[in-house]
Design a protein around this motif. Structure first.
Motif, short mmCIF file in Angstrom:
data_model
loop_
_atom_site.label_atom_id
_atom_site.label_comp_id
_atom_site.label_asym_id
_atom_site.label_seq_id
_atom_site.Cartn_x
_atom_site.Cartn_y
_atom_site.Cartn_z
N ARG A 213 23.62 80.06 1.32
CA ARG A 213 22.82 81.05 1.87
C ARG A 213 21.41 80.92 1.63
NH1 ARG A 213 25.28 86.80 0.67
NH2 ARG A 213 23.38 87.38 1.82
N ASN A 214 21.07 79.90 0.67
CA ASN A 214 19.53 79.81 0.35
C ASN A 214 18.83 78.50 1.04
OD1 ASN A 214 20.95 77.73 -0.89
ND2 ASN A 214 19.88 78.38 -2.90
N HIS A 215 19.84 77.81 1.87
CA HIS A 215 19.39 76.59 2.69
C HIS A 215 20.53 76.30 3.86
CE1 HIS A 215 22.04 74.52 0.11
NE2 HIS A 215 22.12 73.67 0.82
N PHE A 216 20.12 75.32 4.59
CA PHE A 216 21.07 74.71 5.51
C PHE A 216 21.22 73.25 5.27
CE2 PHE A 216 17.46 75.37 8.29
CZ PHE A 216 17.36 74.19 8.92
N HIS A 217 22.19 72.75 5.39
CA HIS A 217 22.49 71.37 5.20
C HIS A 217 22.78 70.66 6.42
CE1 HIS A 217 25.29 68.17 2.97
NE2 HIS A 217 24.72 67.59 3.97
N VAL A 218 21.90 69.54 6.79
CA VAL A 218 21.97 69.02 8.04
C VAL A 218 22.43 67.32 7.81
CG1 VAL A 218 20.62 67.99 10.25
CG2 VAL A 218 20.18 70.19 8.77
N ARG A 219 23.53 67.25 8.87
CA ARG A 219 23.88 65.86 8.69
C ARG A 219 23.59 65.19 9.81
NH1 ARG A 219 29.62 65.51 6.32
NH2 ARG A 219 28.39 65.40 4.50
N PHE A 220 22.93 63.99 9.87
CA PHE A 220 22.31 63.48 11.22
C PHE A 220 23.20 62.16 11.47
CE2 PHE A 220 19.03 65.34 9.02
CZ PHE A 220 18.11 66.14 10.20
N TYR A 221 23.15 61.96 12.88
CA TYR A 221 23.51 60.73 13.40
C TYR A 221 22.22 59.77 13.26
CZ TYR A 221 27.21 62.85 16.09
OH TYR A 221 28.62 63.42 16.34
N THR A 222 22.55 58.44 12.70
CA THR A 222 21.49 57.59 12.56
C THR A 222 21.90 56.37 12.97
OG1 THR A 222 22.52 57.14 10.31
CG2 THR A 222 20.66 58.69 10.07
N PRO A 223 21.94 56.23 14.28
CA PRO A 223 22.55 55.14 14.99
C PRO A 223 22.23 53.56 14.58
CG PRO A 223 21.22 56.19 16.59
CD PRO A 223 21.38 56.96 15.24
N TRP A 224 20.89 53.41 14.70
CA TRP A 224 20.26 52.01 14.22
C TRP A 224 20.54 51.90 12.69
CZ3 TRP A 224 19.50 49.28 18.10
CH2 TRP A 224 19.18 49.98 19.26
N SER A 225 20.46 52.78 11.78
CA SER A 225 20.67 52.52 10.41
C SER A 225 22.01 52.25 10.01
CB SER A 225 19.92 53.56 9.60
OG SER A 225 18.76 53.71 9.76
N THR A 226 23.06 52.98 10.78
CA THR A 226 24.42 52.70 10.56
C THR A 226 25.04 51.64 11.24
OG1 THR A 226 24.82 55.22 10.96
CG2 THR A 226 26.76 53.73 11.20
N LEU A 227 24.33 51.15 12.32
CA LEU A 227 24.47 49.86 12.99
C LEU A 227 24.16 48.72 11.92
CD1 LEU A 227 25.49 48.02 15.22
CD2 LEU A 227 23.27 48.23 16.35
#
Length: 465
Positions: A213-227
Protein backbone atom coordinates in the motif's frame (compact mmCIF):
# COMPACT_ATOMS: atom_id res chain seq x y z
CA UNK A 1 31.24 12.07 -14.41
CA UNK A 2 31.72 8.51 -15.53
CA UNK A 3 29.55 6.92 -18.24
CA UNK A 4 27.10 4.20 -17.38
CA UNK A 5 29.43 1.53 -18.74
CA UNK A 6 33.20 1.41 -19.19
CA UNK A 7 32.56 1.75 -22.89
CA UNK A 8 30.74 4.53 -24.68
CA UNK A 9 27.35 4.43 -26.33
CA UNK A 10 26.02 5.30 -29.75
CA UNK A 11 24.16 8.56 -30.30
CA UNK A 12 22.97 10.28 -33.44
CA UNK A 13 23.12 14.07 -32.91
CA UNK A 14 21.06 16.44 -35.03
CA UNK A 15 22.60 19.95 -34.71
CA UNK A 16 20.51 23.09 -34.96
CA UNK A 17 21.07 25.24 -38.01
CA UNK A 18 22.03 28.29 -35.93
CA UNK A 19 25.23 26.75 -34.59
CA UNK A 20 28.08 24.74 -36.00
CA UNK A 21 29.17 22.13 -33.53
CA UNK A 22 32.32 20.11 -33.16
CA UNK A 23 30.76 17.02 -31.65
CA UNK A 24 32.84 14.05 -30.60
CA UNK A 25 30.50 11.12 -30.31
CA UNK A 26 31.36 8.03 -28.32
CA UNK A 27 30.52 5.22 -30.72
CA UNK A 28 29.64 1.67 -29.78
CA UNK A 29 32.72 -0.27 -28.78
CA UNK A 30 32.05 -3.91 -28.03
CA UNK A 31 34.67 -5.48 -25.77
CA UNK A 32 36.52 -8.66 -26.52
CA UNK A 33 34.63 -10.62 -23.87
CA UNK A 34 31.14 -10.69 -22.38
CA UNK A 35 32.16 -8.47 -19.43
CA UNK A 36 29.83 -5.65 -20.55
CA UNK A 37 26.83 -7.85 -21.43
CA UNK A 38 24.17 -7.80 -18.71
CA UNK A 39 22.73 -11.24 -17.89
CA UNK A 40 19.46 -11.86 -16.03
CA UNK A 41 19.93 -15.51 -15.06
CA UNK A 42 17.35 -17.80 -13.51
CA UNK A 43 14.07 -16.62 -11.99
CA UNK A 44 13.22 -13.40 -10.15
CA UNK A 45 12.93 -15.44 -6.93
CA UNK A 46 15.87 -17.78 -7.63
CA UNK A 47 18.47 -16.20 -9.86
CA UNK A 48 21.42 -13.89 -10.24
CA UNK A 49 22.42 -10.74 -12.10
CA UNK A 50 25.69 -10.61 -14.03
CA UNK A 51 27.17 -7.22 -14.96
CA UNK A 52 24.13 -5.41 -13.59
CA UNK A 53 24.02 -1.64 -14.08
CA UNK A 54 23.31 0.76 -11.19
CA UNK A 55 20.28 2.90 -11.97
CA UNK A 56 21.66 6.15 -13.48
CA UNK A 57 21.56 9.29 -11.35
CA UNK A 58 22.30 11.77 -14.16
CA UNK A 59 18.63 12.62 -14.71
CA UNK A 60 16.01 14.50 -12.74
CA UNK A 61 12.55 13.39 -11.66
CA UNK A 62 13.44 10.61 -9.24
CA UNK A 63 15.67 9.66 -6.34
CA UNK A 64 17.11 6.25 -5.57
CA UNK A 65 16.65 4.91 -2.05
CA UNK A 66 19.80 2.78 -1.86
CA UNK A 67 22.50 2.83 -4.57
CA UNK A 68 23.79 -0.55 -3.37
CA UNK A 69 20.39 -2.08 -4.15
CA UNK A 70 19.76 -0.27 -7.44
CA UNK A 71 21.40 -2.69 -9.91
CA UNK A 72 19.30 -3.81 -12.84
CA UNK A 73 19.19 -4.47 -16.60
CA UNK A 74 19.27 -2.02 -19.56
CA UNK A 75 15.64 -2.84 -20.40
CA UNK A 76 14.44 -1.83 -16.93
CA UNK A 77 16.50 1.37 -16.99
CA UNK A 78 15.12 2.48 -20.35
CA UNK A 79 11.50 1.66 -19.49
CA UNK A 80 11.55 3.39 -16.09
CA UNK A 81 13.30 6.51 -17.40
CA UNK A 82 10.72 6.79 -20.21
CA UNK A 83 7.83 6.54 -17.73
CA UNK A 84 9.29 9.14 -15.34
CA UNK A 85 9.98 11.47 -18.25
CA UNK A 86 6.36 11.13 -19.41
CA UNK A 87 5.16 12.26 -15.96
CA UNK A 88 7.49 15.27 -16.10
CA UNK A 89 6.11 16.29 -19.49
CA UNK A 90 2.53 16.17 -18.22
CA UNK A 91 3.40 17.71 -14.84
CA UNK A 92 6.42 19.97 -15.56
CA UNK A 93 7.14 20.98 -11.96
CA UNK A 94 6.47 17.65 -10.35
CA UNK A 95 8.43 16.49 -7.34
CA UNK A 96 10.85 13.57 -7.47
CA UNK A 97 9.60 9.99 -7.49
CA UNK A 98 11.09 7.73 -4.83
CA UNK A 99 12.45 4.46 -6.30
CA UNK A 100 13.22 1.69 -3.83
CA UNK A 101 14.99 -1.63 -4.24
CA UNK A 102 15.86 -3.22 -7.58
CA UNK A 103 18.65 -5.82 -7.14
CA UNK A 104 22.06 -6.19 -5.55
CA UNK A 105 25.20 -5.91 -7.67
CA UNK A 106 25.41 -9.62 -8.40
CA UNK A 107 21.75 -10.39 -7.85
CA UNK A 108 20.79 -13.27 -5.58
CA UNK A 109 18.97 -12.97 -2.29
CA UNK A 110 18.21 -9.41 -1.20
CA UNK A 111 17.39 -8.82 2.45
CA UNK A 112 13.66 -8.21 2.93
CA UNK A 113 12.62 -9.69 -0.43
CA UNK A 114 11.75 -13.10 -1.85
CA UNK A 115 12.32 -11.87 -5.41
CA UNK A 116 14.55 -9.04 -6.77
CA UNK A 117 17.23 -11.63 -7.55
CA UNK A 118 17.97 -11.23 -11.28
CA UNK A 119 17.44 -7.56 -12.12
CA UNK A 120 13.84 -7.79 -13.33
CA UNK A 121 12.04 -6.36 -10.28
CA UNK A 122 11.66 -2.79 -9.03
CA UNK A 123 9.84 -1.29 -6.04
CA UNK A 124 8.44 2.09 -7.05
CA UNK A 125 6.87 4.74 -4.86
CA UNK A 126 3.80 6.83 -5.68
CA UNK A 127 3.17 10.55 -5.99
CA UNK A 128 1.53 12.30 -3.04
CA UNK A 129 -1.12 14.99 -3.30
CA UNK A 130 0.01 18.59 -3.18
CA UNK A 131 3.21 17.70 -5.03
CA UNK A 132 4.70 16.74 -1.66
CA UNK A 133 8.12 15.07 -2.12
CA UNK A 134 8.63 11.75 -0.36
CA UNK A 135 12.03 10.54 0.79
CA UNK A 136 10.74 7.05 1.47
CA UNK A 137 7.69 4.87 0.92
CA UNK A 138 4.50 6.19 2.58
CA UNK A 139 1.15 4.44 3.10
CA UNK A 140 -1.29 5.65 0.48
CA UNK A 141 -5.06 5.95 0.28
CA UNK A 142 -7.64 8.24 -1.33
CA UNK A 143 -6.75 11.07 1.07
CA UNK A 144 -3.06 11.47 0.17
CA UNK A 145 -2.43 9.63 -3.12
CA UNK A 146 -2.13 11.70 -6.31
CA UNK A 147 -4.01 9.14 -8.38
CA UNK A 148 -3.90 11.06 -11.68
CA UNK A 149 -0.16 11.64 -11.62
CA UNK A 150 0.70 8.11 -10.51
CA UNK A 151 -1.61 6.68 -13.18
CA UNK A 152 0.40 8.54 -15.85
CA UNK A 153 3.47 6.72 -14.55
CA UNK A 154 1.68 3.35 -14.56
CA UNK A 155 0.09 3.71 -17.99
CA UNK A 156 3.45 4.58 -19.54
CA UNK A 157 4.98 1.49 -17.95
CA UNK A 158 2.10 -0.62 -19.30
CA UNK A 159 2.24 0.76 -22.83
CA UNK A 160 5.96 -0.02 -23.06
CA UNK A 161 5.08 -3.69 -23.52
CA UNK A 162 7.90 -4.62 -21.14
CA UNK A 163 5.87 -5.13 -17.95
CA UNK A 164 4.94 -8.65 -16.92
CA UNK A 165 3.24 -7.85 -13.59
CA UNK A 166 2.46 -4.94 -11.30
CA UNK A 167 1.81 -5.92 -7.69
CA UNK A 168 -0.15 -3.57 -5.41
CA UNK A 169 -2.88 -3.59 -2.78
CA UNK A 170 -6.38 -4.18 -4.15
CA UNK A 171 -7.67 -0.98 -2.52
CA UNK A 172 -5.19 1.02 -4.56
CA UNK A 173 -6.21 -0.92 -7.66
CA UNK A 174 -9.76 0.34 -7.20
CA UNK A 175 -8.59 3.96 -7.05
CA UNK A 176 -6.60 3.65 -10.29
CA UNK A 177 -9.32 1.63 -12.05
CA UNK A 178 -12.01 4.20 -11.21
CA UNK A 179 -9.79 7.11 -12.24
CA UNK A 180 -8.94 5.52 -15.59
CA UNK A 181 -12.60 4.76 -16.22
CA UNK A 182 -13.56 8.39 -15.53
CA UNK A 183 -10.75 9.51 -17.86
CA UNK A 184 -12.28 7.67 -20.81
CA UNK A 185 -10.41 4.38 -20.79
CA UNK A 186 -12.30 1.42 -22.20
CA UNK A 187 -13.90 -0.61 -19.38
CA UNK A 188 -13.25 -3.92 -21.12
CA UNK A 189 -9.57 -3.09 -21.43
CA UNK A 190 -9.31 -2.01 -17.79
CA UNK A 191 -11.04 -5.19 -16.64
CA UNK A 192 -8.38 -7.18 -18.46
CA UNK A 193 -5.42 -5.45 -16.79
CA UNK A 194 -6.76 -5.25 -13.20
CA UNK A 195 -7.08 -8.69 -11.62
CA UNK A 196 -8.91 -7.64 -8.45
CA UNK A 197 -11.33 -5.14 -9.95
CA UNK A 198 -14.06 -5.78 -12.51
CA UNK A 199 -14.25 -9.10 -14.35
CA UNK A 200 -11.14 -10.58 -12.65
CA UNK A 201 -9.37 -11.67 -15.85
CA UNK A 202 -6.96 -14.41 -14.75
CA UNK A 203 -4.13 -13.15 -16.98
CA UNK A 204 -4.34 -9.56 -15.75
CA UNK A 205 -1.10 -7.63 -15.26
CA UNK A 206 -2.00 -5.68 -12.11
CA UNK A 207 -2.40 -8.01 -9.12
CA UNK A 208 -2.92 -7.82 -5.38
CA UNK A 209 0.01 -8.27 -3.02
CA UNK A 210 0.03 -7.82 0.74
CA UNK A 211 2.11 -5.01 2.23
CA UNK A 212 2.00 -3.08 -1.04
CA UNK A 213 0.00 0.00 0.00
CA UNK A 214 3.05 2.25 0.16
CA UNK A 215 4.55 1.29 -3.21
CA UNK A 216 3.97 -0.94 -6.20
CA UNK A 217 6.26 -3.71 -7.37
CA UNK A 218 6.93 -4.04 -11.11
CA UNK A 219 8.28 -7.18 -12.72
CA UNK A 220 9.69 -6.48 -16.17
CA UNK A 221 10.27 -8.51 -19.28
CA UNK A 222 13.99 -8.22 -20.12
CA UNK A 223 14.25 -10.12 -23.42
CA UNK A 224 17.89 -9.42 -24.26
CA UNK A 225 19.25 -9.80 -20.73
CA UNK A 226 17.30 -13.03 -20.31
CA UNK A 227 18.51 -14.33 -23.68
CA UNK A 228 22.08 -13.54 -22.63
CA UNK A 229 21.84 -16.25 -19.95
CA UNK A 230 21.44 -18.94 -22.62
CA UNK A 231 24.17 -17.78 -25.01
CA UNK A 232 27.27 -19.92 -25.38
CA UNK A 233 30.09 -18.11 -23.58
CA UNK A 234 32.37 -18.87 -26.54
CA UNK A 235 29.96 -17.39 -29.11
CA UNK A 236 31.35 -13.88 -29.32
CA UNK A 237 29.08 -12.97 -32.22
CA UNK A 238 25.86 -13.59 -30.31
CA UNK A 239 27.27 -11.73 -27.33
CA UNK A 240 28.00 -8.74 -29.58
CA UNK A 241 24.47 -8.79 -30.99
CA UNK A 242 22.88 -8.87 -27.53
CA UNK A 243 25.07 -6.07 -26.25
CA UNK A 244 24.22 -3.98 -29.31
CA UNK A 245 20.51 -4.38 -28.54
CA UNK A 246 21.01 -3.63 -24.83
CA UNK A 247 22.75 -0.35 -25.70
CA UNK A 248 19.53 0.95 -27.26
CA UNK A 249 17.91 1.22 -23.82
CA UNK A 250 20.68 3.16 -22.08
CA UNK A 251 21.40 6.90 -21.84
CA UNK A 252 24.28 8.04 -24.04
CA UNK A 253 27.09 10.34 -22.95
CA UNK A 254 28.20 12.84 -25.58
CA UNK A 255 31.32 15.06 -25.56
CA UNK A 256 31.21 18.53 -27.10
CA UNK A 257 34.36 20.58 -27.64
CA UNK A 258 33.80 24.35 -27.64
CA UNK A 259 35.15 26.14 -30.71
CA UNK A 260 34.73 29.78 -29.61
CA UNK A 261 31.53 30.53 -31.57
CA UNK A 262 29.19 29.70 -28.68
CA UNK A 263 27.16 32.54 -27.16
CA UNK A 264 26.88 30.96 -23.73
CA UNK A 265 25.71 27.95 -21.76
CA UNK A 266 21.98 28.71 -22.16
CA UNK A 267 22.14 28.51 -25.96
CA UNK A 268 24.30 25.39 -25.80
CA UNK A 269 21.83 23.68 -23.49
CA UNK A 270 18.96 24.50 -25.86
CA UNK A 271 20.90 23.15 -28.82
CA UNK A 272 21.79 19.95 -26.96
CA UNK A 273 18.13 19.48 -26.03
CA UNK A 274 18.87 19.44 -22.29
CA UNK A 275 18.09 21.84 -19.46
CA UNK A 276 20.62 24.48 -18.46
CA UNK A 277 20.45 23.22 -14.88
CA UNK A 278 21.35 19.68 -15.96
CA UNK A 279 24.18 20.84 -18.23
CA UNK A 280 25.74 22.82 -15.37
CA UNK A 281 25.28 19.97 -12.91
CA UNK A 282 26.90 17.41 -15.23
CA UNK A 283 29.96 19.63 -15.74
CA UNK A 284 30.29 21.36 -12.36
CA UNK A 285 29.59 24.79 -13.85
CA UNK A 286 27.54 27.86 -13.01
CA UNK A 287 24.98 29.29 -15.41
CA UNK A 288 27.01 32.45 -16.11
CA UNK A 289 30.38 30.71 -16.57
CA UNK A 290 32.26 31.58 -19.78
CA UNK A 291 33.26 28.67 -21.99
CA UNK A 292 36.70 28.99 -23.56
CA UNK A 293 37.64 27.34 -26.88
CA UNK A 294 38.73 23.75 -26.43
CA UNK A 295 36.64 23.19 -23.29
CA UNK A 296 35.07 19.74 -23.26
CA UNK A 297 31.45 19.58 -22.09
CA UNK A 298 29.67 16.31 -21.38
CA UNK A 299 25.94 15.90 -21.67
CA UNK A 300 23.56 12.97 -21.68
CA UNK A 301 20.93 12.13 -24.22
CA UNK A 302 18.42 9.39 -23.89
CA UNK A 303 15.49 7.86 -25.69
CA UNK A 304 14.97 4.31 -26.87
CA UNK A 305 16.72 3.66 -30.21
CA UNK A 306 14.98 1.17 -32.46
CA UNK A 307 17.68 0.83 -35.12
CA UNK A 308 20.19 -1.19 -33.05
CA UNK A 309 17.38 -3.50 -31.95
CA UNK A 310 16.11 -3.92 -35.52
CA UNK A 311 19.62 -4.71 -36.62
CA UNK A 312 20.22 -7.19 -33.81
CA UNK A 313 16.91 -8.95 -34.46
CA UNK A 314 17.73 -9.54 -38.12
CA UNK A 315 21.35 -10.65 -37.82
CA UNK A 316 22.19 -14.18 -38.96
CA UNK A 317 25.38 -16.25 -38.63
CA UNK A 318 27.96 -15.77 -41.42
CA UNK A 319 26.89 -17.52 -44.62
CA UNK A 320 30.42 -18.48 -45.59
CA UNK A 321 31.90 -21.06 -43.15
CA UNK A 322 35.40 -20.23 -44.30
CA UNK A 323 34.96 -16.58 -43.46
CA UNK A 324 37.12 -15.36 -40.59
CA UNK A 325 34.85 -14.93 -37.54
CA UNK A 326 34.05 -11.37 -36.54
CA UNK A 327 36.16 -10.23 -33.59
CA UNK A 328 33.90 -8.73 -30.95
CA UNK A 329 36.38 -5.96 -30.18
CA UNK A 330 36.09 -4.69 -33.74
CA UNK A 331 32.35 -5.10 -34.35
CA UNK A 332 30.69 -1.98 -35.65
CA UNK A 333 27.44 -1.16 -37.36
CA UNK A 334 28.89 -1.34 -40.85
CA UNK A 335 30.34 -4.81 -40.28
CA UNK A 336 27.12 -6.09 -38.79
CA UNK A 337 24.98 -4.68 -41.60
CA UNK A 338 27.34 -6.19 -44.17
CA UNK A 339 26.75 -9.63 -42.69
CA UNK A 340 22.96 -9.36 -42.98
CA UNK A 341 21.61 -11.73 -45.65
CA UNK A 342 19.49 -8.94 -47.15
CA UNK A 343 22.45 -6.60 -47.45
CA UNK A 344 23.92 -8.18 -50.56
CA UNK A 345 23.48 -10.80 -53.25
CA UNK A 346 22.20 -14.27 -52.49
CA UNK A 347 24.96 -16.80 -51.75
CA UNK A 348 25.91 -19.31 -54.35
CA UNK A 349 24.53 -17.33 -57.32
CA UNK A 350 27.11 -15.64 -59.54
CA UNK A 351 26.37 -12.02 -60.28
CA UNK A 352 26.31 -11.03 -63.93
CA UNK A 353 28.08 -7.81 -64.77
CA UNK A 354 25.85 -5.25 -66.42
CA UNK A 355 26.26 -1.68 -67.54
CA UNK A 356 22.55 -0.97 -67.65
CA UNK A 357 21.47 1.81 -65.33
CA UNK A 358 18.81 0.72 -62.89
CA UNK A 359 15.64 2.83 -62.67
CA UNK A 360 15.15 4.61 -59.35
CA UNK A 361 12.29 6.13 -57.47
CA UNK A 362 12.88 9.17 -55.28
CA UNK A 363 12.16 9.61 -51.57
CA UNK A 364 12.04 13.09 -50.04
CA UNK A 365 13.48 13.04 -46.54
CA UNK A 366 11.04 14.17 -43.84
CA UNK A 367 11.94 15.34 -40.32
CA UNK A 368 12.77 12.31 -38.17
CA UNK A 369 13.56 10.01 -41.12
CA UNK A 370 16.54 7.68 -40.84
CA UNK A 371 18.22 5.47 -43.40
CA UNK A 372 17.00 2.36 -41.61
CA UNK A 373 13.38 3.58 -41.54
CA UNK A 374 13.48 4.59 -45.23
CA UNK A 375 14.97 1.25 -46.25
CA UNK A 376 12.32 -0.59 -44.25
CA UNK A 377 9.50 1.51 -45.71
CA UNK A 378 10.57 0.85 -49.32
CA UNK A 379 11.47 -2.82 -48.69
CA UNK A 380 15.09 -2.46 -49.72
CA UNK A 381 18.23 -3.41 -47.83
CA UNK A 382 20.16 -0.73 -45.98
CA UNK A 383 23.29 -1.59 -47.96
CA UNK A 384 21.47 -1.21 -51.29
CA UNK A 385 20.03 2.15 -50.26
CA UNK A 386 23.44 3.46 -49.18
CA UNK A 387 25.12 2.15 -52.34
CA UNK A 388 22.51 3.80 -54.56
CA UNK A 389 23.18 7.17 -52.93
CA UNK A 390 26.93 6.88 -52.27
CA UNK A 391 26.54 7.42 -48.52
CA UNK A 392 27.45 5.62 -45.30
CA UNK A 393 24.91 3.87 -43.06
CA UNK A 394 25.66 6.26 -40.18
CA UNK A 395 25.13 9.41 -42.23
CA UNK A 396 22.74 12.04 -40.82
CA UNK A 397 19.89 12.94 -43.18
CA UNK A 398 18.77 16.51 -43.81
CA UNK A 399 15.03 17.14 -44.04
CA UNK A 400 14.05 18.15 -47.57
CA UNK A 401 16.87 16.29 -49.30
CA UNK A 402 16.11 13.42 -51.69
CA UNK A 403 17.31 9.83 -51.83
CA UNK A 404 17.32 7.38 -54.71
CA UNK A 405 15.40 4.19 -53.95
CA UNK A 406 16.73 1.17 -55.90
CA UNK A 407 14.35 -0.57 -58.28
CA UNK A 408 12.25 -3.54 -57.25
CA UNK A 409 15.02 -5.90 -58.47
CA UNK A 410 16.97 -5.18 -55.28
CA UNK A 411 14.03 -5.29 -52.92
CA UNK A 412 13.74 -8.12 -50.46
CA UNK A 413 9.95 -8.45 -50.78
CA UNK A 414 7.01 -6.65 -52.42
CA UNK A 415 5.68 -3.55 -50.76
CA UNK A 416 2.57 -3.96 -48.68
CA UNK A 417 -0.46 -1.75 -49.04
CA UNK A 418 -0.82 0.40 -45.96
CA UNK A 419 -4.33 1.03 -44.64
CA UNK A 420 -5.32 4.70 -44.40
CA UNK A 421 -6.16 4.52 -40.68
CA UNK A 422 -6.51 2.09 -37.82
CA UNK A 423 -8.55 1.83 -34.61
CA UNK A 424 -6.35 0.96 -31.63
CA UNK A 425 -6.88 -2.33 -29.85
CA UNK A 426 -5.90 -3.16 -26.26
CA UNK A 427 -2.14 -3.67 -26.08
CA UNK A 428 -1.36 -1.74 -29.28
CA UNK A 429 1.71 0.48 -29.32
CA UNK A 430 3.46 2.49 -32.03
CA UNK A 431 6.01 -0.24 -32.77
CA UNK A 432 3.41 -3.03 -33.10
CA UNK A 433 1.26 -0.83 -35.37
CA UNK A 434 4.23 -0.02 -37.60
CA UNK A 435 5.16 -3.69 -37.95
CA UNK A 436 1.60 -4.85 -38.55
CA UNK A 437 0.86 -2.27 -41.24
CA UNK A 438 4.24 -2.15 -42.98
CA UNK A 439 5.07 1.43 -42.08
CA UNK A 440 7.37 3.19 -39.59
CA UNK A 441 6.94 4.70 -36.14
CA UNK A 442 8.30 8.00 -37.45
CA UNK A 443 5.65 8.16 -40.19
CA UNK A 444 2.79 7.37 -37.78
CA UNK A 445 3.99 10.08 -35.40
CA UNK A 446 4.36 12.62 -38.21
CA UNK A 447 0.90 11.93 -39.69
CA UNK A 448 -0.83 12.21 -36.33
CA UNK A 449 1.18 15.05 -34.80
CA UNK A 450 2.40 12.96 -31.88
CA UNK A 451 5.77 11.85 -30.56
CA UNK A 452 7.09 8.41 -29.61
CA UNK A 453 6.03 8.87 -26.00
CA UNK A 454 2.38 9.73 -26.79
CA UNK A 455 -0.24 7.90 -24.71
CA UNK A 456 -2.26 5.49 -26.85
CA UNK A 457 -5.67 4.35 -25.67
CA UNK A 458 -7.92 1.58 -27.04
CA UNK A 459 -10.55 3.00 -29.41
CA UNK A 460 -8.35 5.85 -30.69
CA UNK A 461 -7.96 6.18 -34.47
CA UNK A 462 -4.57 6.90 -36.03
CA UNK A 463 -3.75 7.81 -39.62
CA UNK A 464 -1.30 5.51 -41.38
CA UNK A 465 -1.00 7.35 -44.70
Amino acid sequence: MEPLRPKAGFFRFKPHAILTFAIALLWIQLPASSEAMTIAAGKPYHGRLVNGIPFPDQFRGFRIGSPDRSYTTPEVIGTLLDAVEAVQREYPNTCELFIGDLSASGGGRLCGHKSHQNGRDADIGMYARGNRPLGRFALMDASNLDVAKTWVLMENLLKSGRVQYIFMDRELQKLFHDHALRSGWDKGYLDRIFLDVGSRFDKAVIRHARNHRNHFHVRFYTPWSTLAASVDKHDSRQQAVIELAQQAYLPKRVHYYANGSETGLPSLARSFGVSLKDLCRWNGLKENDVITPGTCLAFYKRGFELEPVHLAQTLQPPLNPAERPVQVASVNLRQLVASHPNSGASPGKPQRATNKARPFTVHKVAPGDSLWAIARKHRVSLKALCAANGIQSRETLKAGSTLKIPSSQSRSEPSKTVASSVTLRPGDNLWSLARRHGTTVERICRLNGIDRSATLKPGMRLRLR
